[in-house]
Design a protein around this motif. Sequence first.
Motif, mmCIF file in Angstrom:
data_model
loop_
_atom_site.group_PDB
_atom_site.id
_atom_site.type_symbol
_atom_site.label_atom_id
_atom_site.label_comp_id
_atom_site.label_asym_id
_atom_site.label_seq_id
_atom_site.Cartn_x
_atom_site.Cartn_y
_atom_site.Cartn_z
ATOM 1 N N GLN A 52 4.359 6.428 -4.826
ATOM 2 C CA GLN A 52 5.223 4.864 -3.944
ATOM 3 C C GLN A 52 3.643 3.981 -3.893
ATOM 4 O OE1 GLN A 52 6.903 6.640 -0.288
ATOM 5 N NE2 GLN A 52 9.130 6.149 -1.269
ATOM 6 N N LYS A 53 3.232 4.142 -3.122
ATOM 7 C CA LYS A 53 1.508 3.521 -3.259
ATOM 8 C C LYS A 53 1.279 3.198 -4.648
ATOM 9 C CE LYS A 53 -0.049 3.366 1.286
ATOM 10 N NZ LYS A 53 -1.855 3.378 1.736
ATOM 11 N N VAL A 54 1.128 3.729 -5.405
ATOM 12 C CA VAL A 54 0.992 3.857 -6.898
ATOM 13 C C VAL A 54 1.928 2.654 -7.780
ATOM 14 C CG1 VAL A 54 1.148 4.538 -9.372
ATOM 15 C CG2 VAL A 54 -0.936 5.828 -7.337
ATOM 16 N N GLU A 55 3.838 2.814 -7.306
ATOM 17 C CA GLU A 55 4.723 2.583 -7.694
ATOM 18 C C GLU A 55 4.615 0.649 -7.654
ATOM 19 O OE1 GLU A 55 8.335 3.002 -6.099
ATOM 20 O OE2 GLU A 55 9.730 1.574 -8.205
ATOM 21 N N LEU A 60 2.108 -5.126 -8.482
ATOM 22 C CA LEU A 60 1.952 -6.145 -7.830
ATOM 23 C C LEU A 60 0.566 -6.243 -8.375
ATOM 24 C CD1 LEU A 60 0.569 -4.667 -4.236
ATOM 25 C CD2 LEU A 60 1.422 -6.138 -4.653
ATOM 26 N N GLU A 61 0.643 -5.766 -9.186
ATOM 27 C CA GLU A 61 -0.407 -6.355 -10.604
ATOM 28 C C GLU A 61 0.496 -7.153 -11.728
ATOM 29 O OE1 GLU A 61 -4.093 -5.509 -11.100
ATOM 30 O OE2 GLU A 61 -3.679 -5.222 -13.541
ATOM 31 N N ARG A 80 -6.664 9.085 1.135
ATOM 32 C CA ARG A 80 -7.823 8.832 0.449
ATOM 33 C C ARG A 80 -7.330 8.861 -0.903
ATOM 34 N NH1 ARG A 80 -10.830 10.562 5.173
ATOM 35 N NH2 ARG A 80 -11.031 12.814 4.839
ATOM 36 N N GLN A 81 -6.505 10.511 -0.546
ATOM 37 C CA GLN A 81 -5.495 10.574 -2.241
ATOM 38 C C GLN A 81 -4.944 9.550 -2.210
ATOM 39 O OE1 GLN A 81 -2.683 13.856 -1.975
ATOM 40 N NE2 GLN A 81 -2.486 13.615 -3.997
ATOM 41 N N ALA A 82 -4.190 9.160 -1.628
ATOM 42 C CA ALA A 82 -3.041 7.728 -2.596
ATOM 43 C C ALA A 82 -3.812 6.493 -2.314
ATOM 44 C CB ALA A 82 -2.496 7.021 -1.302
ATOM 45 N N ILE A 83 -4.798 6.245 -1.986
ATOM 46 C CA ILE A 83 -6.406 5.334 -2.546
ATOM 47 C C ILE A 83 -7.018 5.168 -3.908
ATOM 48 C CG2 ILE A 83 -7.809 3.762 -1.737
ATOM 49 C CD1 ILE A 83 -7.434 4.487 1.412
ATOM 50 N N SER A 84 -7.307 6.722 -3.568
ATOM 51 C CA SER A 84 -8.389 7.155 -5.112
ATOM 52 C C SER A 84 -6.710 6.786 -6.505
ATOM 53 C CB SER A 84 -7.983 8.536 -5.011
ATOM 54 O OG SER A 84 -9.079 8.584 -3.711
ATOM 55 N N ARG A 85 -5.535 7.218 -5.997
ATOM 56 C CA ARG A 85 -4.429 7.051 -6.917
ATOM 57 C C ARG A 85 -4.646 5.535 -7.275
ATOM 58 N NH1 ARG A 85 -0.114 10.273 -6.969
ATOM 59 N NH2 ARG A 85 0.696 8.857 -8.299
ATOM 60 N N GLN A 282 12.600 -6.000 -4.709
ATOM 61 C CA GLN A 282 13.055 -4.600 -4.260
ATOM 62 C C GLN A 282 12.440 -3.272 -4.662
ATOM 63 O OE1 GLN A 282 15.895 -6.057 -7.916
ATOM 64 N NE2 GLN A 282 17.585 -6.102 -6.404
ATOM 65 N N ILE A 283 11.120 -3.032 -4.591
ATOM 66 C CA ILE A 283 10.476 -2.033 -5.260
ATOM 67 C C ILE A 283 9.650 -1.531 -3.873
ATOM 68 C CG2 ILE A 283 8.438 -0.497 -5.981
ATOM 69 C CD1 ILE A 283 9.049 -2.445 -8.400
ATOM 70 N N VAL A 284 8.940 -2.699 -2.822
ATOM 71 C CA VAL A 284 8.543 -2.306 -1.656
ATOM 72 C C VAL A 284 10.284 -2.955 -0.682
ATOM 73 C CG1 VAL A 284 8.164 -3.438 0.142
ATOM 74 C CG2 VAL A 284 6.797 -3.662 -1.902
ATOM 75 N N SER A 285 11.366 -2.491 -1.435
ATOM 76 C CA SER A 285 11.887 -2.520 -0.094
ATOM 77 C C SER A 285 12.463 -1.336 -0.239
ATOM 78 C CB SER A 285 13.356 -3.628 -0.336
ATOM 79 O OG SER A 285 14.845 -3.019 0.462
#
Length: 523
Positions: A52-55, A60-61, A80-85, A282-285
Amino acid sequence: MKFSDDTDRSSLLLPVHNSTDQTIPSDRTVRLLDTTLRDGEQAPGVSLSPDQKVEIARALERAGVAAIEAGSACTGAGERQAISRVTDLDLDARVTSFCRGLQVDVDLALECDVDGVHIVVPSSDRHVEGKVGTSREDNLATTADLVEYATAHDLWVEVIGEDGSRADLDYLEQLAETSLEAGADRFCFADTVGHTGPERTHEAVSRLADYGPVSAHTHDDLGLGVTNALAAVAAGADLVHCTVNGLGERAGNVALEEVAIALSHVYDVDTLELEELYDLAQIVSRATGVQLPPNKAVIGENAFTHESGIHTDGTLKDDKMYEPYSPEIVGRERRLALGKHTGRAGVAATLEEHGVDAGPDEIAEIATRVTELGDRGRRVTDADLLAVAEDVTGDDRERVVELLDLTATSGGAVPTAGIRLEVDGEERVASGTGSGPVDAAVSAVREALGSAADAELESYHVDAVTGGTDAVVTVEVTMMRDDRSVTVARSEADITRASVEAMVDGLDRLLATDEKPLAPADD
Ligand SMILES: [Zn+2]
Protein backbone atom coordinates in the motif's frame (compact mmCIF):
# COMPACT_ATOMS: atom_id res chain seq x y z
CA MET A 1 -2.43 23.14 -14.16
CA LYS A 2 -2.94 26.88 -14.60
CA PHE A 3 -6.29 28.55 -14.20
CA SER A 4 -7.73 29.85 -17.41
CA ASP A 5 -10.71 31.44 -15.69
CA ASP A 6 -11.39 35.09 -15.08
CA THR A 7 -10.78 34.99 -11.34
CA ASP A 8 -9.95 38.42 -10.00
CA ARG A 9 -7.19 37.54 -7.60
CA SER A 10 -7.01 40.97 -6.03
CA SER A 11 -10.31 40.20 -4.33
CA LEU A 12 -8.99 36.88 -3.01
CA LEU A 13 -5.61 37.76 -1.56
CA LEU A 14 -5.49 37.62 2.18
CA PRO A 15 -3.40 40.31 3.83
CA VAL A 16 -1.38 38.73 6.60
CA HIS A 17 -1.29 40.68 9.82
CA ASN A 18 1.95 42.10 11.17
CA SER A 19 3.99 41.82 8.04
CA THR A 20 5.75 43.92 5.49
CA ASP A 21 5.44 41.09 2.97
CA GLN A 22 1.64 41.12 2.94
CA THR A 23 0.84 38.26 0.60
CA ILE A 24 2.19 35.42 -1.54
CA PRO A 25 3.35 36.66 -4.95
CA SER A 26 2.65 34.32 -7.89
CA ASP A 27 6.37 33.93 -8.69
CA ARG A 28 7.09 32.31 -5.33
CA THR A 29 8.37 28.74 -5.48
CA VAL A 30 6.55 26.58 -2.96
CA ARG A 31 6.95 22.83 -2.77
CA LEU A 32 4.94 20.23 -0.89
CA LEU A 33 6.26 17.40 1.25
CA ASP A 34 3.78 14.61 1.77
CA THR A 35 3.82 12.78 5.09
CA THR A 36 0.76 10.55 4.59
CA LEU A 37 3.01 7.50 4.94
CA ARG A 38 4.38 8.71 8.31
CA ASP A 39 2.22 11.32 10.12
CA GLY A 40 -0.88 10.21 8.20
CA GLU A 41 -0.31 6.60 9.17
CA GLN A 42 -0.19 7.69 12.83
CA ALA A 43 -3.94 8.40 12.62
CA PRO A 44 -5.86 6.07 14.96
CA GLY A 45 -6.66 2.72 13.35
CA VAL A 46 -4.54 3.27 10.24
CA SER A 47 -1.81 0.82 9.22
CA LEU A 48 -0.35 0.56 5.74
CA SER A 49 1.30 -2.53 4.27
CA PRO A 50 4.48 -2.20 2.19
CA ASP A 51 2.40 -2.76 -0.98
CA GLN A 52 0.00 0.00 0.00
CA LYS A 53 2.88 2.38 0.74
CA VAL A 54 4.29 1.66 -2.71
CA GLU A 55 0.91 2.28 -4.38
CA ILE A 56 0.45 5.59 -2.52
CA ALA A 57 4.04 6.68 -3.21
CA ARG A 58 3.51 6.10 -6.94
CA ALA A 59 0.32 8.19 -6.85
CA LEU A 60 2.14 10.95 -4.95
CA GLU A 61 4.84 10.93 -7.63
CA ARG A 62 2.18 11.29 -10.36
CA ALA A 63 0.78 14.26 -8.43
CA GLY A 64 4.25 15.80 -8.38
CA VAL A 65 5.03 16.17 -4.68
CA ALA A 66 8.61 17.29 -4.03
CA ALA A 67 9.26 14.92 -1.15
CA ILE A 68 7.71 11.83 0.43
CA GLU A 69 8.28 11.03 4.09
CA ALA A 70 7.91 7.27 3.76
CA GLY A 71 7.86 6.32 7.44
CA SER A 72 9.87 6.10 10.67
CA ALA A 73 12.81 3.75 10.21
CA CYS A 74 13.08 3.24 13.99
CA THR A 75 9.58 1.72 14.20
CA GLY A 76 10.65 -1.82 13.28
CA ALA A 77 11.85 -4.21 10.60
CA GLY A 78 8.49 -4.21 8.76
CA GLU A 79 8.49 -0.43 8.53
CA ARG A 80 12.09 -0.43 7.26
CA GLN A 81 11.13 -2.94 4.60
CA ALA A 82 8.25 -0.65 3.53
CA ILE A 83 10.53 2.43 3.38
CA SER A 84 13.10 0.45 1.38
CA ARG A 85 10.39 -0.58 -1.09
CA VAL A 86 9.61 3.13 -1.62
CA THR A 87 13.27 4.12 -2.01
CA ASP A 88 13.67 1.25 -4.52
CA LEU A 89 11.08 2.91 -6.78
CA ASP A 90 13.71 5.48 -7.73
CA LEU A 91 11.19 8.31 -7.75
CA ASP A 92 11.86 11.92 -8.71
CA ALA A 93 10.51 12.90 -5.30
CA ARG A 94 12.99 12.94 -2.43
CA VAL A 95 12.24 10.02 -0.09
CA THR A 96 12.83 10.60 3.62
CA SER A 97 12.45 9.03 7.04
CA PHE A 98 11.43 10.48 10.39
CA CYS A 99 14.19 10.20 13.04
CA ARG A 100 14.15 10.99 16.73
CA GLY A 101 17.18 12.98 17.90
CA LEU A 102 19.23 9.79 18.19
CA GLN A 103 22.13 8.48 16.13
CA VAL A 104 20.62 4.99 16.06
CA ASP A 105 17.58 6.39 14.23
CA VAL A 106 19.78 7.99 11.57
CA ASP A 107 21.64 4.68 11.19
CA LEU A 108 18.36 2.80 10.72
CA ALA A 109 17.23 5.38 8.12
CA LEU A 110 20.54 4.87 6.27
CA GLU A 111 19.80 1.12 6.13
CA CYS A 112 16.68 1.99 4.09
CA ASP A 113 18.74 4.00 1.60
CA VAL A 114 16.64 7.16 2.02
CA ASP A 115 17.62 10.46 0.41
CA GLY A 116 17.07 12.42 3.58
CA VAL A 117 15.96 12.54 7.19
CA HIS A 118 13.80 14.69 9.43
CA ILE A 119 15.59 14.97 12.74
CA VAL A 120 12.91 15.74 15.29
CA VAL A 121 14.19 17.46 18.42
CA PRO A 122 12.28 19.17 21.24
CA SER A 123 11.90 22.95 21.12
CA SER A 124 9.35 23.91 23.77
CA ASP A 125 10.38 23.64 27.43
CA ARG A 126 7.53 21.18 27.88
CA HIS A 127 9.24 18.85 25.41
CA VAL A 128 12.88 19.72 26.24
CA GLU A 129 12.48 19.10 29.96
CA GLY A 130 9.24 17.17 30.38
CA LYS A 131 9.50 14.71 27.47
CA VAL A 132 13.18 14.32 26.61
CA GLY A 133 14.55 15.26 30.07
CA THR A 134 17.40 17.41 28.83
CA SER A 135 18.31 21.12 29.05
CA ARG A 136 18.07 23.81 26.37
CA GLU A 137 21.89 23.95 26.08
CA ASP A 138 22.40 20.19 25.85
CA ASN A 139 19.61 19.98 23.29
CA LEU A 140 21.44 22.49 21.05
CA ALA A 141 24.70 20.56 21.38
CA THR A 142 23.23 17.10 20.61
CA THR A 143 21.24 18.51 17.68
CA ALA A 144 24.39 20.01 16.12
CA ASP A 145 26.29 16.72 16.57
CA LEU A 146 23.51 14.69 14.98
CA VAL A 147 23.14 17.08 12.02
CA GLU A 148 26.90 16.80 11.38
CA TYR A 149 26.65 12.99 11.60
CA ALA A 150 23.75 12.84 9.13
CA THR A 151 25.25 15.28 6.61
CA ALA A 152 28.56 13.39 6.81
CA HIS A 153 26.58 10.39 5.53
CA ASP A 154 25.33 12.43 2.55
CA LEU A 155 21.80 12.79 3.82
CA TRP A 156 19.55 15.77 3.09
CA VAL A 157 18.66 17.00 6.58
CA GLU A 158 15.66 18.87 7.90
CA VAL A 159 15.57 19.62 11.63
CA ILE A 160 12.05 19.81 13.04
CA GLY A 161 11.67 21.76 16.27
CA GLU A 162 8.88 19.73 17.81
CA ASP A 163 6.12 21.77 19.48
CA GLY A 164 7.69 24.92 17.98
CA SER A 165 4.42 26.85 18.21
CA ARG A 166 4.59 26.62 22.02
CA ALA A 167 8.35 27.25 22.26
CA ASP A 168 10.06 30.41 23.44
CA LEU A 169 10.68 32.11 20.08
CA ASP A 170 14.19 33.25 21.08
CA TYR A 171 15.12 29.64 21.83
CA LEU A 172 13.48 28.40 18.61
CA GLU A 173 15.68 30.87 16.71
CA GLN A 174 18.78 29.54 18.47
CA LEU A 175 17.78 25.99 17.57
CA ALA A 176 17.30 26.94 13.91
CA GLU A 177 20.58 28.85 13.80
CA THR A 178 22.48 25.97 15.43
CA SER A 179 20.92 23.38 13.07
CA LEU A 180 21.62 25.39 9.91
CA GLU A 181 25.16 26.28 10.98
CA ALA A 182 25.83 22.58 11.62
CA GLY A 183 24.89 21.90 7.99
CA ALA A 184 21.14 21.14 8.02
CA ASP A 185 19.44 21.90 4.71
CA ARG A 186 16.43 23.44 6.41
CA PHE A 187 14.58 24.01 9.66
CA CYS A 188 10.89 23.23 10.16
CA PHE A 189 8.43 25.27 12.21
CA ALA A 190 6.09 22.65 13.71
CA ASP A 191 2.66 23.40 15.11
CA THR A 192 2.73 19.87 16.50
CA VAL A 193 -0.55 20.05 18.43
CA GLY A 194 -2.40 22.46 16.13
CA HIS A 195 -2.34 25.10 18.81
CA THR A 196 -1.53 28.37 17.12
CA GLY A 197 -2.98 30.92 14.71
CA PRO A 198 -1.75 32.71 11.58
CA GLU A 199 -0.25 35.75 13.33
CA ARG A 200 2.02 33.73 15.60
CA THR A 201 2.93 31.41 12.72
CA HIS A 202 3.83 34.38 10.54
CA GLU A 203 5.96 35.99 13.23
CA ALA A 204 7.83 32.76 14.04
CA VAL A 205 8.51 31.81 10.41
CA SER A 206 9.61 35.37 9.53
CA ARG A 207 12.22 35.24 12.29
CA LEU A 208 13.38 31.70 11.44
CA ALA A 209 13.66 32.51 7.72
CA ASP A 210 16.48 34.97 8.54
CA TYR A 211 18.71 31.94 9.22
CA GLY A 212 17.97 29.84 6.13
CA PRO A 213 15.30 27.75 4.36
CA VAL A 214 12.19 27.10 6.48
CA SER A 215 9.40 24.51 6.23
CA ALA A 216 6.00 24.48 7.90
CA HIS A 217 4.28 21.55 9.59
CA THR A 218 0.73 22.40 10.63
CA HIS A 219 -2.11 20.44 12.20
CA ASP A 220 -5.83 21.08 12.01
CA ASP A 221 -6.95 20.92 15.65
CA LEU A 222 -8.38 24.44 15.46
CA GLY A 223 -9.41 24.09 11.81
CA LEU A 224 -6.52 26.45 11.01
CA GLY A 225 -4.20 24.01 9.23
CA VAL A 226 -4.46 25.68 5.80
CA THR A 227 -4.55 29.22 7.20
CA ASN A 228 -1.37 28.60 9.18
CA ALA A 229 0.34 26.92 6.22
CA LEU A 230 -0.45 29.97 4.04
CA ALA A 231 0.72 32.36 6.77
CA ALA A 232 3.99 30.40 6.95
CA VAL A 233 4.43 30.63 3.17
CA ALA A 234 3.68 34.38 3.22
CA ALA A 235 6.38 34.71 5.90
CA GLY A 236 8.95 32.89 3.78
CA ALA A 237 8.46 29.13 4.21
CA ASP A 238 8.98 27.34 0.88
CA LEU A 239 8.18 23.74 1.82
CA VAL A 240 4.85 22.71 3.38
CA HIS A 241 4.29 19.34 5.07
CA CYS A 242 0.86 17.89 4.22
CA THR A 243 -1.07 14.62 4.16
CA VAL A 244 -3.57 13.37 1.60
CA ASN A 245 -7.16 13.90 2.81
CA GLY A 246 -5.77 15.63 5.91
CA LEU A 247 -5.11 12.27 7.53
CA GLY A 248 -3.05 12.34 10.73
CA GLU A 249 -3.06 12.27 14.49
CA ARG A 250 -6.12 13.71 16.26
CA ALA A 251 -7.83 16.20 13.87
CA GLY A 252 -5.16 15.46 11.28
CA ASN A 253 -2.45 17.31 9.38
CA VAL A 254 -3.14 20.04 6.89
CA ALA A 255 -4.61 18.44 3.74
CA LEU A 256 -2.32 18.27 0.68
CA GLU A 257 -5.18 18.92 -1.73
CA GLU A 258 -6.40 21.96 0.21
CA VAL A 259 -2.97 23.61 0.35
CA ALA A 260 -2.43 22.91 -3.35
CA ILE A 261 -5.78 24.30 -4.50
CA ALA A 262 -5.58 27.33 -2.18
CA LEU A 263 -2.11 28.25 -3.44
CA SER A 264 -3.22 27.77 -7.03
CA HIS A 265 -6.64 29.42 -6.92
CA VAL A 266 -5.95 32.32 -4.60
CA TYR A 267 -2.28 33.08 -5.26
CA ASP A 268 -1.65 31.58 -8.72
CA VAL A 269 1.22 29.53 -7.27
CA ASP A 270 1.54 26.04 -8.80
CA THR A 271 2.67 23.16 -6.61
CA LEU A 272 1.12 19.93 -7.97
CA GLU A 273 -0.54 18.24 -10.94
CA LEU A 274 -3.98 19.14 -9.59
CA GLU A 275 -5.90 16.80 -11.89
CA GLU A 276 -4.28 13.84 -10.06
CA LEU A 277 -5.70 14.90 -6.68
CA TYR A 278 -8.98 12.99 -6.74
CA ASP A 279 -7.35 9.72 -7.81
CA LEU A 280 -4.81 10.17 -5.05
CA ALA A 281 -7.55 10.83 -2.49
CA GLN A 282 -9.37 7.64 -3.48
CA ILE A 283 -6.24 5.51 -3.40
CA VAL A 284 -5.43 6.73 0.12
CA SER A 285 -9.03 6.31 1.27
CA ARG A 286 -9.14 2.71 0.03
CA ALA A 287 -5.75 1.84 1.55
CA THR A 288 -6.47 3.37 4.95
CA GLY A 289 -10.16 2.51 5.20
CA VAL A 290 -10.85 6.15 6.13
CA GLN A 291 -13.78 7.33 4.01
CA LEU A 292 -13.79 10.70 2.31
CA PRO A 293 -16.06 13.06 4.28
CA PRO A 294 -18.83 14.13 1.87
CA ASN A 295 -18.49 17.85 2.57
CA LYS A 296 -14.68 18.02 2.41
CA ALA A 297 -13.07 20.55 0.05
CA VAL A 298 -11.73 19.19 -3.25
CA ILE A 299 -12.28 15.48 -2.49
CA GLY A 300 -15.73 15.26 -0.83
CA GLU A 301 -18.63 13.59 -2.63
CA ASN A 302 -20.60 16.83 -2.43
CA ALA A 303 -17.80 19.22 -3.40
CA PHE A 304 -19.13 19.52 -6.97
CA THR A 305 -22.68 18.22 -6.52
CA HIS A 306 -25.70 20.47 -6.88
CA GLU A 307 -29.12 19.49 -5.60
CA SER A 308 -30.93 22.73 -4.87
CA GLY A 309 -33.18 23.92 -7.70
CA ILE A 310 -31.77 27.44 -7.68
CA HIS A 311 -28.15 26.24 -7.77
CA THR A 312 -28.81 23.59 -10.42
CA ASP A 313 -30.62 26.07 -12.63
CA GLY A 314 -27.81 28.61 -12.20
CA THR A 315 -25.12 25.99 -12.87
CA LEU A 316 -26.84 24.84 -16.07
CA LYS A 317 -26.84 28.46 -17.29
CA ASP A 318 -23.23 29.11 -16.29
CA ASP A 319 -20.82 26.51 -14.85
CA LYS A 320 -19.15 29.05 -12.61
CA MET A 321 -22.37 30.39 -11.11
CA TYR A 322 -22.04 28.29 -7.95
CA GLU A 323 -18.52 26.88 -8.18
CA PRO A 324 -15.20 28.57 -7.37
CA TYR A 325 -13.37 26.49 -10.02
CA SER A 326 -14.20 23.70 -12.45
CA PRO A 327 -14.21 20.16 -11.06
CA GLU A 328 -12.04 18.99 -14.01
CA ILE A 329 -9.14 20.99 -12.55
CA VAL A 330 -8.88 18.48 -9.69
CA GLY A 331 -9.78 15.44 -11.81
CA ARG A 332 -13.48 15.37 -11.01
CA GLU A 333 -16.86 15.86 -12.66
CA ARG A 334 -19.85 17.99 -11.76
CA ARG A 335 -22.88 16.07 -10.53
CA LEU A 336 -26.51 17.08 -10.30
CA ALA A 337 -28.20 15.26 -7.43
CA LEU A 338 -31.90 14.68 -7.10
CA GLY A 339 -33.74 15.19 -3.83
CA LYS A 340 -35.93 17.45 -1.76
CA HIS A 341 -34.46 20.62 -3.30
CA THR A 342 -34.54 19.54 -6.93
CA GLY A 343 -36.20 21.83 -9.42
CA ARG A 344 -37.40 21.43 -12.97
CA ALA A 345 -34.05 22.29 -14.57
CA GLY A 346 -32.27 19.51 -12.65
CA VAL A 347 -34.97 16.96 -13.58
CA ALA A 348 -34.89 17.96 -17.24
CA ALA A 349 -31.08 17.73 -17.39
CA THR A 350 -31.01 14.30 -15.73
CA LEU A 351 -33.79 12.94 -17.98
CA GLU A 352 -31.91 14.17 -21.02
CA GLU A 353 -28.79 12.36 -19.81
CA HIS A 354 -30.82 9.13 -19.76
CA GLY A 355 -32.36 9.78 -23.16
CA VAL A 356 -35.93 10.22 -21.85
CA ASP A 357 -38.27 12.59 -23.70
CA ALA A 358 -40.74 14.56 -21.61
CA GLY A 359 -42.75 17.72 -22.23
CA PRO A 360 -42.73 20.79 -19.97
CA ASP A 361 -45.92 19.77 -18.09
CA GLU A 362 -44.60 16.28 -17.58
CA ILE A 363 -41.28 17.63 -16.30
CA ALA A 364 -43.13 19.85 -13.82
CA GLU A 365 -45.12 16.85 -12.56
CA ILE A 366 -41.98 14.66 -12.33
CA ALA A 367 -40.17 17.41 -10.39
CA THR A 368 -43.05 17.63 -7.89
CA ARG A 369 -42.96 13.86 -7.31
CA VAL A 370 -39.15 13.84 -6.94
CA THR A 371 -39.45 16.59 -4.31
CA GLU A 372 -42.07 14.49 -2.48
CA LEU A 373 -39.73 11.49 -2.48
CA GLY A 374 -36.94 13.75 -1.18
CA ASP A 375 -39.25 15.12 1.51
CA ARG A 376 -39.42 11.63 2.97
CA GLY A 377 -35.73 12.03 3.78
CA ARG A 378 -34.37 10.00 0.88
CA ARG A 379 -31.71 10.61 -1.68
CA VAL A 380 -33.47 10.09 -4.99
CA THR A 381 -31.52 7.84 -7.35
CA ASP A 382 -31.54 7.83 -11.16
CA ALA A 383 -33.66 4.67 -11.07
CA ASP A 384 -36.24 6.40 -8.85
CA LEU A 385 -36.41 9.32 -11.27
CA LEU A 386 -36.81 7.03 -14.29
CA ALA A 387 -39.56 5.04 -12.57
CA VAL A 388 -41.42 8.29 -11.78
CA ALA A 389 -40.88 9.49 -15.35
CA GLU A 390 -42.34 6.27 -16.81
CA ASP A 391 -45.35 6.63 -14.55
CA VAL A 392 -45.93 10.27 -15.52
CA THR A 393 -45.34 9.91 -19.26
CA GLY A 394 -47.23 6.59 -19.37
CA ASP A 395 -44.30 5.26 -21.33
CA ASP A 396 -44.35 1.68 -20.11
CA ARG A 397 -41.39 -0.32 -21.18
CA GLU A 398 -40.49 -3.98 -21.21
CA ARG A 399 -37.81 -4.96 -18.77
CA VAL A 400 -34.65 -6.24 -20.46
CA VAL A 401 -33.31 -8.03 -17.39
CA GLU A 402 -35.43 -9.46 -14.59
CA LEU A 403 -34.45 -11.41 -11.48
CA LEU A 404 -36.47 -14.65 -11.23
CA ASP A 405 -34.69 -16.48 -8.44
CA LEU A 406 -31.69 -16.17 -6.14
CA THR A 407 -30.13 -18.66 -3.74
CA ALA A 408 -27.00 -18.05 -1.73
CA THR A 409 -25.17 -20.14 0.84
CA SER A 410 -22.27 -19.17 3.05
CA GLY A 411 -22.22 -22.32 5.23
CA GLY A 412 -19.60 -24.35 3.35
CA ALA A 413 -15.96 -23.62 2.75
CA VAL A 414 -16.70 -21.58 -0.38
CA PRO A 415 -19.68 -19.18 -0.45
CA THR A 416 -21.83 -20.08 -3.46
CA ALA A 417 -24.82 -18.47 -5.17
CA GLY A 418 -27.24 -19.55 -7.89
CA ILE A 419 -29.20 -17.15 -10.04
CA ARG A 420 -32.06 -17.32 -12.56
CA LEU A 421 -32.57 -14.28 -14.78
CA GLU A 422 -34.89 -13.48 -17.65
CA VAL A 423 -32.90 -11.62 -20.27
CA ASP A 424 -34.76 -10.38 -23.38
CA GLY A 425 -37.46 -13.01 -22.76
CA GLU A 426 -34.95 -15.83 -22.47
CA GLU A 427 -34.18 -17.60 -19.20
CA ARG A 428 -30.55 -17.78 -18.10
CA VAL A 429 -29.24 -19.77 -15.13
CA ALA A 430 -25.78 -19.48 -13.60
CA SER A 431 -23.90 -20.00 -10.39
CA GLY A 432 -20.88 -18.31 -8.90
CA THR A 433 -18.49 -18.41 -5.96
CA GLY A 434 -16.85 -15.57 -4.08
CA SER A 435 -15.30 -14.31 -0.88
CA GLY A 436 -18.81 -14.00 0.64
CA PRO A 437 -22.44 -14.52 -0.39
CA VAL A 438 -22.75 -11.04 -1.95
CA ASP A 439 -19.57 -11.52 -3.95
CA ALA A 440 -20.76 -14.99 -5.06
CA ALA A 441 -24.17 -13.66 -6.13
CA VAL A 442 -22.61 -10.79 -8.07
CA SER A 443 -20.34 -13.20 -9.96
CA ALA A 444 -23.37 -15.41 -10.70
CA VAL A 445 -25.17 -12.38 -12.22
CA ARG A 446 -22.10 -11.62 -14.33
CA GLU A 447 -21.94 -15.26 -15.44
CA ALA A 448 -25.62 -15.29 -16.41
CA LEU A 449 -25.32 -12.11 -18.46
CA GLY A 450 -21.99 -13.01 -20.02
CA SER A 451 -19.45 -10.51 -21.29
CA ALA A 452 -22.16 -8.94 -23.46
CA ALA A 453 -23.43 -6.86 -20.57
CA ASP A 454 -19.93 -5.35 -20.19
CA ALA A 455 -21.15 -3.10 -17.39
CA GLU A 456 -18.91 -2.12 -14.50
CA LEU A 457 -19.93 -1.86 -10.87
CA GLU A 458 -18.60 1.62 -10.21
CA SER A 459 -19.55 1.98 -6.57
CA TYR A 460 -21.20 -0.13 -3.91
CA HIS A 461 -22.43 1.28 -0.64
CA VAL A 462 -24.35 -0.26 2.27
CA ASP A 463 -26.27 1.54 5.03
CA ALA A 464 -28.11 -0.08 7.93
CA VAL A 465 -31.44 1.69 8.17
CA THR A 466 -32.26 0.28 11.61
CA GLY A 467 -29.72 -0.62 14.24
CA GLY A 468 -30.65 -4.13 15.49
CA THR A 469 -29.69 -7.57 14.20
CA ASP A 470 -32.96 -7.48 12.21
CA ALA A 471 -31.74 -4.29 10.50
CA VAL A 472 -33.03 -3.39 7.10
CA VAL A 473 -30.08 -2.53 4.89
CA THR A 474 -30.03 -0.19 1.93
CA VAL A 475 -27.61 -1.10 -0.82
CA GLU A 476 -26.81 1.64 -3.31
CA VAL A 477 -24.93 0.71 -6.47
CA THR A 478 -23.73 2.76 -9.39
CA MET A 479 -23.37 0.79 -12.62
CA MET A 480 -21.44 2.06 -15.64
CA ARG A 481 -21.80 0.98 -19.27
CA ASP A 482 -19.77 2.85 -21.86
CA ASP A 483 -19.95 6.44 -20.63
CA ARG A 484 -23.37 6.16 -18.99
CA SER A 485 -23.99 5.49 -15.34
CA VAL A 486 -27.08 4.80 -13.29
CA THR A 487 -27.52 4.70 -9.53
CA VAL A 488 -30.03 2.36 -7.90
CA ALA A 489 -30.87 1.78 -4.24
CA ARG A 490 -32.69 -1.24 -2.79
CA SER A 491 -33.74 -1.81 0.83
CA GLU A 492 -34.15 -5.38 2.13
CA ALA A 493 -33.57 -7.35 5.32
CA ASP A 494 -31.19 -9.55 3.31
CA ILE A 495 -28.04 -7.85 2.06
CA THR A 496 -27.40 -10.38 -0.72
CA ARG A 497 -30.89 -9.95 -2.17
CA ALA A 498 -30.68 -6.13 -1.87
CA SER A 499 -27.31 -6.15 -3.67
CA VAL A 500 -28.46 -8.39 -6.52
CA GLU A 501 -31.77 -6.56 -7.02
CA ALA A 502 -30.00 -3.19 -7.15
CA MET A 503 -27.46 -4.52 -9.62
CA VAL A 504 -30.02 -6.19 -11.86
CA ASP A 505 -32.18 -3.04 -11.88
CA GLY A 506 -29.16 -0.94 -12.74
CA LEU A 507 -28.26 -3.24 -15.64
CA ASP A 508 -31.86 -3.25 -16.79
CA ARG A 509 -31.89 0.57 -16.89
CA LEU A 510 -28.58 0.76 -18.75
CA LEU A 511 -29.57 -1.85 -21.33
CA ALA A 512 -33.13 -0.52 -21.81
CA THR A 513 -32.06 2.94 -22.93
CA ASP A 514 -29.03 1.87 -24.91
CA GLU A 515 -28.94 1.49 -28.68
CA LYS A 516 -26.19 -1.09 -28.24
CA PRO A 517 -28.04 -4.43 -28.06
CA LEU A 518 -27.26 -7.18 -25.60
CA ALA A 519 -25.39 -10.00 -27.32
CA PRO A 520 -26.43 -13.64 -26.83
CA ALA A 521 -25.16 -15.48 -23.77
CA ASP A 522 -21.58 -16.72 -23.86
CA ASP A 523 -21.08 -20.46 -23.88
ZN1 LIG B 1 2.71 16.16 12.88
